[in-house]
Design a protein around this motif. Structure first.
Motif, PDB file in Angstrom:
ATOM      1  N   GLN A 354     -24.471   2.830  26.901  1.00 30.77           N
ATOM      2  CA  GLN A 354     -23.471   3.088  28.078  1.00 30.77           C
ATOM      3  C   GLN A 354     -22.607   1.703  28.410  1.00 30.77           C
ATOM      4  O   GLN A 354     -22.829   0.848  28.325  1.00 30.77           O
ATOM      5  N   GLY A 355     -21.302   2.268  28.397  1.00 31.20           N
ATOM      6  CA  GLY A 355     -20.569   1.265  28.661  1.00 31.20           C
ATOM      7  C   GLY A 355     -18.937   1.696  28.636  1.00 31.20           C
ATOM      8  O   GLY A 355     -18.610   2.937  28.525  1.00 31.20           O
ATOM      9  N   PHE A 356     -18.021   0.849  28.369  1.00 31.67           N
ATOM     10  CA  PHE A 356     -16.665   0.872  28.095  1.00 31.67           C
ATOM     11  C   PHE A 356     -16.207   0.535  26.787  1.00 31.67           C
ATOM     12  O   PHE A 356     -16.535  -0.609  26.445  1.00 31.67           O
ATOM     13  N   TYR A 357     -15.801   1.451  25.778  1.00 32.44           N
ATOM     14  CA  TYR A 357     -15.620   1.001  24.282  1.00 32.44           C
ATOM     15  C   TYR A 357     -14.067   1.334  23.984  1.00 32.44           C
ATOM     16  O   TYR A 357     -13.683   2.342  24.275  1.00 32.44           O
ATOM     17  N   ASN A 358     -13.549   0.295  23.304  1.00 35.29           N
ATOM     18  CA  ASN A 358     -12.466   0.399  22.442  1.00 35.29           C
ATOM     19  C   ASN A 358     -12.745   0.930  21.119  1.00 35.29           C
ATOM     20  O   ASN A 358     -13.586   0.438  20.442  1.00 35.29           O
ATOM     21  N   TYR A 359     -11.732   1.785  20.457  1.00 36.45           N
ATOM     22  CA  TYR A 359     -12.134   2.322  19.044  1.00 36.45           C
ATOM     23  C   TYR A 359     -10.650   2.718  18.649  1.00 36.45           C
ATOM     24  O   TYR A 359      -9.699   3.041  19.362  1.00 36.45           O
ATOM     25  N   LYS A 360     -10.422   2.802  17.208  1.00 37.90           N
ATOM     26  CA  LYS A 360      -9.395   3.283  16.758  1.00 37.90           C
ATOM     27  C   LYS A 360      -9.880   4.036  15.147  1.00 37.90           C
ATOM     28  O   LYS A 360     -10.873   4.066  14.998  1.00 37.90           O
ATOM     29  N   TYR A 361      -8.714   4.837  14.675  1.00 41.26           N
ATOM     30  CA  TYR A 361      -9.137   5.484  13.406  1.00 41.26           C
ATOM     31  C   TYR A 361      -8.314   4.638  12.462  1.00 41.26           C
ATOM     32  O   TYR A 361      -7.221   4.524  12.754  1.00 41.26           O
ATOM     33  N   VAL A 362      -9.082   4.316  11.294  1.00 46.52           N
ATOM     34  CA  VAL A 362      -8.495   3.774  10.171  1.00 46.52           C
ATOM     35  C   VAL A 362      -8.765   4.546   8.728  1.00 46.52           C
ATOM     36  O   VAL A 362      -9.530   5.307   8.855  1.00 46.52           O
ATOM     37  N   VAL A 363      -7.976   4.137   7.844  1.00 43.29           N
ATOM     38  CA  VAL A 363      -7.945   4.898   6.864  1.00 43.29           C
ATOM     39  C   VAL A 363      -8.472   3.924   5.418  1.00 43.29           C
ATOM     40  O   VAL A 363      -7.821   2.778   5.608  1.00 43.29           O
ATOM     41  N   VAL A 364      -9.366   4.483   4.643  1.00 39.78           N
ATOM     42  CA  VAL A 364      -9.695   3.469   3.793  1.00 39.78           C
ATOM     43  C   VAL A 364      -9.656   4.295   2.366  1.00 39.78           C
ATOM     44  O   VAL A 364     -10.140   5.334   2.180  1.00 39.78           O
ATOM     45  N   ASP A 365      -8.921   3.636   1.303  1.00 36.70           N
ATOM     46  CA  ASP A 365      -8.739   4.069   0.020  1.00 36.70           C
ATOM     47  C   ASP A 365     -10.253   3.983  -0.640  1.00 36.70           C
ATOM     48  O   ASP A 365     -11.097   2.883  -0.713  1.00 36.70           O
ATOM     49  N   ILE A 366     -10.519   5.092  -1.112  1.00 33.03           N
ATOM     50  CA  ILE A 366     -11.883   5.347  -1.799  1.00 33.03           C
ATOM     51  C   ILE A 366     -11.868   4.706  -3.090  1.00 33.03           C
ATOM     52  O   ILE A 366     -13.078   4.034  -3.432  1.00 33.03           O
ATOM     53  N   ASP A 367     -10.869   4.589  -3.984  1.00 35.56           N
ATOM     54  CA  ASP A 367     -10.894   3.889  -5.143  1.00 35.56           C
ATOM     55  C   ASP A 367     -10.926   2.210  -4.971  1.00 35.56           C
ATOM     56  O   ASP A 367     -11.671   1.453  -5.681  1.00 35.56           O
ATOM     57  N   THR A 368     -10.212   1.783  -4.065  1.00 36.35           N
ATOM     58  CA  THR A 368      -9.777   0.546  -4.062  1.00 36.35           C
ATOM     59  C   THR A 368     -10.596  -0.270  -2.954  1.00 36.35           C
ATOM     60  O   THR A 368     -10.622  -1.592  -2.704  1.00 36.35           O
ATOM     61  N   GLY A 369     -10.943   0.492  -1.850  1.00 32.88           N
ATOM     62  CA  GLY A 369     -11.593   0.065  -0.777  1.00 32.88           C
ATOM     63  C   GLY A 369     -10.563  -0.760   0.269  1.00 32.88           C
ATOM     64  O   GLY A 369     -11.000  -1.183   1.315  1.00 32.88           O
ATOM     65  N   GLU A 370      -9.262  -0.481   0.105  1.00 34.26           N
ATOM     66  CA  GLU A 370      -8.151  -1.228   0.851  1.00 34.26           C
ATOM     67  C   GLU A 370      -8.182  -0.222   2.159  1.00 34.26           C
ATOM     68  O   GLU A 370      -8.137   0.868   2.293  1.00 34.26           O
ATOM     69  N   LEU A 371      -8.058  -1.185   3.188  1.00 33.86           N
ATOM     70  CA  LEU A 371      -8.172  -0.621   4.538  1.00 33.86           C
ATOM     71  C   LEU A 371      -6.499  -0.586   5.230  1.00 33.86           C
ATOM     72  O   LEU A 371      -5.900  -1.644   4.987  1.00 33.86           O
ATOM     73  N   ASP A 372      -6.288   0.432   5.738  1.00 34.63           N
ATOM     74  CA  ASP A 372      -4.997   0.666   6.264  1.00 34.63           C
ATOM     75  C   ASP A 372      -5.156   1.002   7.784  1.00 34.63           C
ATOM     76  O   ASP A 372      -5.595   2.036   8.157  1.00 34.63           O
ATOM     77  N   GLU A 373      -5.087  -0.059   8.621  1.00 33.08           N
ATOM     78  CA  GLU A 373      -5.218   0.223  10.107  1.00 33.08           C
ATOM     79  C   GLU A 373      -4.336   1.135  10.980  1.00 33.08           C
ATOM     80  O   GLU A 373      -4.317   1.445  11.627  1.00 33.08           O
ATOM     81  N   GLY A 374      -3.008   0.994  10.136  1.00 33.09           N
ATOM     82  CA  GLY A 374      -1.977   1.616  10.982  1.00 33.09           C
ATOM     83  C   GLY A 374      -1.761   3.121  10.356  1.00 33.09           C
ATOM     84  O   GLY A 374      -0.872   3.731  10.853  1.00 33.09           O
ATOM     85  N   ALA A 375      -2.364   3.585   9.570  1.00 32.15           N
ATOM     86  CA  ALA A 375      -2.129   4.989   8.917  1.00 32.15           C
ATOM     87  C   ALA A 375      -2.274   6.033   9.849  1.00 32.15           C
ATOM     88  O   ALA A 375      -1.363   7.083   9.808  1.00 32.15           O
ATOM     89  N   ILE A 376      -3.114   5.903  10.844  1.00 31.43           N
ATOM     90  CA  ILE A 376      -3.412   6.993  11.750  1.00 31.43           C
ATOM     91  C   ILE A 376      -2.809   6.375  13.074  1.00 31.43           C
ATOM     92  O   ILE A 376      -1.995   7.302  13.873  1.00 31.43           O
ATOM     93  N   SER A 377      -2.858   5.232  13.570  1.00 25.99           N
ATOM     94  CA  SER A 377      -2.327   4.742  14.745  1.00 25.99           C
ATOM     95  C   SER A 377      -1.155   4.200  14.920  1.00 25.99           C
ATOM     96  O   SER A 377      -0.433   4.368  15.907  1.00 25.99           O
ATOM     97  N   GLY A 378      -0.500   3.951  13.738  1.00 19.53           N
ATOM     98  CA  GLY A 378       0.939   3.432  13.552  1.00 19.53           C
ATOM     99  C   GLY A 378       1.095   1.779  14.071  1.00 19.53           C
ATOM    100  O   GLY A 378      -0.212   1.228  14.216  1.00 19.53           O
ATOM    101  N   ASN A 379       2.053   1.186  13.412  1.00 20.92           N
ATOM    102  CA  ASN A 379       2.273  -0.294  13.804  1.00 20.92           C
ATOM    103  C   ASN A 379       3.522  -0.401  14.785  1.00 20.92           C
ATOM    104  O   ASN A 379       4.465   0.092  14.369  1.00 20.92           O
TER     105      ASN A 379
END
Length: 416
Positions: A354-379
């Motif tokens: 129980q508590g107050f939580y921050n979260y977002k959705y991020v996209v990860v390339d299956i082949d390279t493992g590269e993380l894109d934090e802004g693909a869903i949320s924007g920059n």
């Protein structure tokens, strides 16, 4: 075989391990809510002043009252093992059992809450500044998880300011961090080689920028004003939910259900990339444990199964994960969402205290493992982000990297 003997044999058999960088190990599914505490922070990256106590807490949800042991190691700036002997950076002993734990009270989810504070009777303190890793083992010498933390000495002043990116191609999407390191107590020898810096956005070591060199020297000041090298994607404000009362809907919770434990179904989210920026105060990815009508949230706060859903078309060759400091920003199978063709949503569920939580959705390339934090949320350049700056120094002939300064700023007052 003891953990210390095992480590010695590994180093003798494979000297190249000395050069390997330390990485945090995520816990098994039955260990939850790992958090560091201080007078001002909870659940954040611990950056402590030399002499300040370290407090680590976590829950074990298997109801076995297991014994856990802790080991503390010192590292260089680049997270390779330092050459310091244990006695040089630690007063007392580690590899000791965590003595303080309590069982949950009046909760559907049975768990044991463990608390480690340093200094304690066996480990009386940490003696050197720099990078550290604390590793938690079970009674069978199996590594459960590890977490990084830093200890600094207040020897230099670190001025931090946040600007819009100087690169006009990304001026609406990035933020740049300028630094000034000043001191009257240290004469820097060859600062291009002896001074190292680390810039951390929102307590996330995975996206940090390291080892920028000072561009100018003005008297006793080292000045860093890079155009692109110190720029971060602005991201967007984090989404959040609150389940401090498990019997009724709270902020971000659409409805609840009770099965073996309470089920919290969040409102479906949509992709925010490309939409107008909206300011909403957040915790920059962090969390706060809290429970209504409970005196001791350490053992009286219950666990709920939180159900996430994201309205988004199915992505090819990419995964979507739930992302935040609730698990130290780790990308792991637990956080991976699955596409439901019937509902047209990505969905996943896992347990939260129980508590107050921050979260977002991020996209990860299956082949390279590269993380894109802004693909869903924007920059967006307007996003309120927290930036911490650490300054390390290894004088000529020194054997380890001192952490000599710490500075902090937010982009609330961002300027051009």
């Amino acid at each position: 075989m003891t953990k210390n003997l095992y480590s010695i044999l590994l180093l003798l058999l494979s000297p190249t391990l000395l050069l390997s960088q330390a990485v945090e190990v995520s816990p098994p599914d039955f260990i939850k809510t790992i958090k560091f505490k201080s007078n001002t922070t909870q659940g954040q990256l611990p950056i402590l002043k030399l002499g300040e106590p370290l407090v680590l807490e976590f829950d074990a949800l298997n109801a076995n009252e297991e014994d856990f042991y802790y080991v503390i190691e010192h590292f260089n700036f680049d997270w390779t093992p330092s050459v310091l002997a244990k006695a040089e950076y630690l007063r007392g002993l580690d590899n000791q059992r965590i003595m303080e734990y309590y069982n949950s009270f009046n909760t559907y989810q049975v768990y044991s809450h463990y608390k480690l504070q340093i200094p304690n009777i066996q480990t009386r303190g940490l003696l050197k500044s720099g990078n550290y890793m604390i590793s938690i083992y079970d009674e069978y010498d199996e590594l459960m998880f590890s977490r990084k933390f830093m200890i600094y000495e207040d020897l230099v002043n670190v001025g931090v300011s946040v600007k819009r990116s100087r690169d006009v191609t990304v001026i609406d999407e990035k933020q740049s961090v300028d630094l000034v390191v000043a001191t009257n107590s240290i004469n820097f020898n060859n600062p291009l080689e002896t001074i190292k810096t680390l810039i951390i956005q929102n307590n996330n070591l995975n996206t940090s920028i390291s080892d920028l060199k000072p561009q100018y020297t003005l008297g006793n000041e080292l000045i860093y004003k890079y155009d692109t090298e110190s720029a971060f994607w602005g991201g967007n404000e984090y989404l959040w939910f609150e389940n401090k009362d498990v019997r009724t809907s709270n902020v971000g919770v659409q409805f609840i259900d009770l099965k073996d434990i309470y089920q919290s179904y969040l409102y479906p989210n949509i992709a925010r990339a490309g939409r107008p920026y909206t300011y909403n105060p957040d915790l920059n990815g962090n969390f706060q444990v809290t429970a209504a009508e409970r005196l001791n949230t350490d053992i009286e706060a219950d666990y709920t199964m939180v159900h996430f859903s994201l309205l988004n078309e199915e992505l090819k060759d990419k995964d979507i994960h739930v992302y935040g400091n609730f698990n130290a920003f780790a990308i792991e199978p637990l956080t991976k969402m699955e596409f439901n063709p019937e509902s047209g949503k990505y969905e996943v569920s896992f347990r939260f205290k129980q508590g107050f939580y921050n979260y977002k959705y991020v996209v990860v390339d299956i082949d390279t493992g590269e993380l894109d934090e802004g693909a869903i949320s924007g920059n967006y350049w307007q996003t309120e982000n927290n930036y911490k700056v650490l300054v390390y120094y290894r004088d000529l002939g020194a054997r380890f990297d001192k952490l000599i300064g710490y500075g902090e700023a937010t982009s609330v007052n961002i300027s051009n």
